[in-house]
Design a protein around this motif. Sequence first.
Motif, PDB file in Angstrom:
ATOM      1  N   ARG A 231       0.622  11.581   4.941  1.00 18.90           N
ATOM      2  CA  ARG A 231       1.450  12.530   4.206  1.00 18.90           C
ATOM      3  C   ARG A 231       0.707  13.822   3.897  1.00 18.90           C
ATOM      4  NH1 ARG A 231       2.708   8.373  -0.027  1.00 18.90           N
ATOM      5  NH2 ARG A 231       4.023   6.848   1.003  1.00 18.90           N
TER       6      ARG A 231
ATOM      7  N   SER B 125      -4.105   6.636  -1.111  1.00 20.19           N
ATOM      8  CA  SER B 125      -2.750   6.836  -1.614  1.00 20.19           C
ATOM      9  C   SER B 125      -1.929   7.747  -0.706  1.00 20.19           C
ATOM     10  CB  SER B 125      -2.777   7.430  -3.022  1.00 20.19           C
ATOM     11  OG  SER B 125      -3.511   6.600  -3.883  1.00 20.19           O
ATOM     12  N   HIS B 126      -2.573   8.732  -0.084  1.00 21.41           N
ATOM     13  CA  HIS B 126      -1.773   9.729   0.629  1.00 21.41           C
ATOM     14  C   HIS B 126      -2.200  10.001   2.065  1.00 21.41           C
ATOM     15  CE1 HIS B 126       0.188  10.489  -3.156  1.00 21.41           C
ATOM     16  NE2 HIS B 126      -0.969  10.731  -3.724  1.00 21.41           N
TER      17      HIS B 126
ATOM     18  N   TYR C 189       0.278   0.469  -6.076  1.00 14.05           N
ATOM     19  CA  TYR C 189       1.051   0.586  -4.834  1.00 14.05           C
ATOM     20  C   TYR C 189       1.474  -0.770  -4.273  1.00 14.05           C
ATOM     21  CZ  TYR C 189      -0.292   5.472  -4.876  1.00 14.05           C
ATOM     22  OH  TYR C 189      -0.460   6.778  -5.225  1.00 14.05           O
TER      23      TYR C 189
ATOM     24  N   VAL D 130      -3.927   8.016   4.358  1.00 18.83           N
ATOM     25  CA  VAL D 130      -3.638   6.953   5.328  1.00 18.83           C
ATOM     26  C   VAL D 130      -2.136   6.805   5.546  1.00 18.83           C
ATOM     27  CG1 VAL D 130      -5.748   5.644   4.881  1.00 18.83           C
ATOM     28  CG2 VAL D 130      -3.695   5.150   3.570  1.00 18.83           C
ATOM     29  N   ALA D 131      -1.337   7.234   4.575  1.00 17.43           N
ATOM     30  CA  ALA D 131       0.118   7.168   4.740  1.00 17.43           C
ATOM     31  C   ALA D 131       0.634   8.353   5.549  1.00 17.43           C
ATOM     32  CB  ALA D 131       0.798   7.128   3.376  1.00 17.43           C
TER      33      ALA D 131
ATOM     34  N   SER E 267       0.867  -1.171   0.000  1.00 15.81           N
ATOM     35  CA  SER E 267       0.000   0.000   0.000  1.00 15.81           C
ATOM     36  C   SER E 267       0.906   1.224   0.000  1.00 15.81           C
ATOM     37  CB  SER E 267      -0.897   0.009   1.235  1.00 15.81           C
ATOM     38  OG  SER E 267      -0.128   0.323   2.370  1.00 15.81           O
ATOM     39  N   SER E 268       0.300   2.399   0.196  1.00 21.28           N
ATOM     40  CA  SER E 268       1.138   3.593   0.185  1.00 21.28           C
ATOM     41  C   SER E 268       1.967   3.711   1.461  1.00 21.28           C
ATOM     42  CB  SER E 268       0.268   4.828  -0.009  1.00 21.28           C
ATOM     43  OG  SER E 268      -0.758   4.840   0.953  1.00 21.28           O
ATOM     44  N   ILE E 269       1.716   2.849   2.430  1.00 24.44           N
ATOM     45  CA  ILE E 269       2.511   2.870   3.657  1.00 24.44           C
ATOM     46  C   ILE E 269       3.591   1.794   3.573  1.00 24.44           C
ATOM     47  CG2 ILE E 269       2.412   2.747   6.172  1.00 24.44           C
ATOM     48  CD1 ILE E 269      -0.689   3.087   5.799  1.00 24.44           C
ATOM     49  N   PRO E 270       4.866   2.159   3.586  1.00 24.93           N
ATOM     50  CA  PRO E 270       5.927   1.151   3.528  1.00 24.93           C
ATOM     51  C   PRO E 270       5.817   0.151   4.683  1.00 24.93           C
ATOM     52  CG  PRO E 270       6.821   3.349   3.215  1.00 24.93           C
ATOM     53  CD  PRO E 270       5.393   3.521   3.604  1.00 24.93           C
TER      54      PRO E 270
END
Lengths: 318, 447
Positions: B139, B133-134, A285, B136-137, A69-72
């Motif tokens: 950012r 995409s952004h 992703y 939840v991360a 996902s977008s979280i490493p």
Amino acid sequence: MANNTVTVSGERGSAASPIQSTRKRWWRWLSGDMILAFLVLLPSIIAVAIFIYGFIGWTFYISMSDWKSSIPDFTFVGLKNWTRLVNDRRFQMDMRNHLFYAIGFIGQCIVIGFTLATLLDQKIKGEGLFRTLFIFPFAVSGIVTGVTWQWLMQPSTGINLIFAKLGMGWFRPTWHANIEYGIWAVSIAAAWQFSGYVMALYLAGLRGIPAELREAAAIDGAGTWALYRYIIIPLLMPVTFTVFVLTGMNSIRIFDVVAALGGPGPGNSIDSLALNMFQTTFGAYRFSLGAAIGSVMMFLAIFLVVPYLMSMQRETER
Amino acid sequence: MSGTEGMSRRSFLRLLGVGTTMTVLAACAPAAAPAADAPAADAAAPAADATVADAGKLEIFSWWTAGGEVEGLNNMFEIYKRDYPDVEIINAALAAQGAGQGGEMKALLETRMIGGDPPESFQVHLGRELIDSHVVADRMEPLDDLYASEGYNDIFPADLMSVILYDGHPWSVPVNIHRSNLMWYRPSKLEAIGADAPPANWDEFFTMADALKEQGLPGIALSGTGGNGHTMESVILSVFGAEDWPKLFDGTIGWDDPRMTQALEIMNRLYDYAQPDYLSQSGADVNDVMMADDGPLLMISGDWLHGYFKSKEFTDYTWAASPGTESTYLLLSDSFGLPKGVKNRDNAVNWLKVCGSKEGQDAFNPIKGSIPARTDADPSLYDEYQLWAMEQWKTQTLVGSLQHGAAAKQSFLLDYDLALNDMVATRDVAATQAALVVAAEEAAFGQ
């Protein structure tokens, strides 16, 4: 840390005499030019170690993590991504496509390139013009090649019109849109671009064959066919080998032509590993899966490059 | 003997040394290039800053590079330049070639975001695309303060606010609203088969398409690859309806639902009525197919097609909601957000203010072909389609588009498009549905 140092010094101490002699030689190498050469190369060596080998290792490590996902997420999951990849229909299709593409592309490049070079080698008029013309497509980017051929390969408006005008209306292939054979059409577009370059390589090779050899063969009664079969083609083997490696590498990393031709194509018929990797990584992703695809590409490249390097070394030793 | 041997070894070593040097240099070239560029860029940066009087830069990512969208974006830049003349605007637009909407831009953006070097703001579809995409991360910055100070909470429609909010906070400012479930049809083709109204549902379409087929004409414009996800979402919506559509994405309704089979069967049947050579044509080619004399009766496309037709001075067309979806507005919205850790935060916030302002939206939307997200736009600026859409926007049920990033995360969207891309080749409904079920499981809807 401390343990390591102890072991190292222990090793040194234990085998005193033989190492001392090597050390002497080692010191001799370190003096003068060598130390300068080493220092000059050092920045490059560090850069290569980090940016090439370091990142290859990093990619391989990512391929065994759980980053989807977008979280490493660097949790180690072993071969999970690899199992998924091997069972993935798209990946299987990619491998098939690369095989067909490589056969078509390498074959066309070698045959067309060699033929053109041989024709140009006949001391014809306007050689420079033809040489430039043939090599011209190589100056065009892959995207341009793809877009142009996408127009040319439109079934009702492209090159099929030529066949229709020639009274061959029954021959109306759908080219890159063909679900079974589309990938062969991609290899035609790519070979159109690369054959001129291969021609240049062969031409250089042909020019390097001494005239005496041809004359001697002629005196011995060899005809044109025999001359090429027994003298020229064998002498050009190193060139062919280089061409094989170059076109082989191209077959592994093909991306731009496929993307411009509308890849991955119906049923992934013209998909490539690089396009799959791009979409998997940045479209979905799935970084770990993308890294696994990248690693597969690298392993394929190693299969090609290692024999090449080994043969080069053998050649240098000779 | 030994002398020659020594020579050959030395020359071998020399050769090896040369070879290694060459390899290392060659291998180094790509890696070294950015390193060489970096100092140059750094050196240039202070000089540039000095000329713009310390106001800094405003770098905006988008995939707006085609006619209409470029002018719209530039109109907003003009407003920004007028109000903040000291700021240097960097338009980092990257064309959307292949790989879905803005695939290349998203890839570049992703590397910048992961690398901790975000642009001041970037175009992103409102909804799950932005969230998964952004947001939840972690950012993005929440925009509660901006929404409060600019009064956005009252000026954007309530249904839209429910798409904007995640975790109780707004995360971006919507600039426009596009509609996905539209049918663009040609009155001349209706005349040819003696019909006086466009198809109200897919059954009616197939009857008409059969009549057209007898005349050798296609019924619908489709593309072989990378464009049918759009048509399919309108088909799914027509079968499930506005009430059940969101349940497909919150785990309440499974993708193995018999109605999904029905939707896939409709889609599968549509290929039989597509223009010849559709397998060779991309989504962009299809627009031109629609305008050809031997073109099809209709195509399903978003309202950006209106601007394209107008720019080509094509007149034989009109529009309606796609068959079976007349009371639903399947929406998508382009928005701009505020990444964490931007270099010029004030510039970025000012940009968002332009994006959300009445002036900004009225400068952007008329030429882009979309309608403003705000409810207080000036109607005199908009054309007949947009006025129609604004009316519909007020009365219809609003749901988020799947193909355009509002309804589901990016990974599901890719799987959905690939499943359909397989169906074009296999024409196998069961296998396609199975692939969609797997994709929905992986997307973990509702968890």
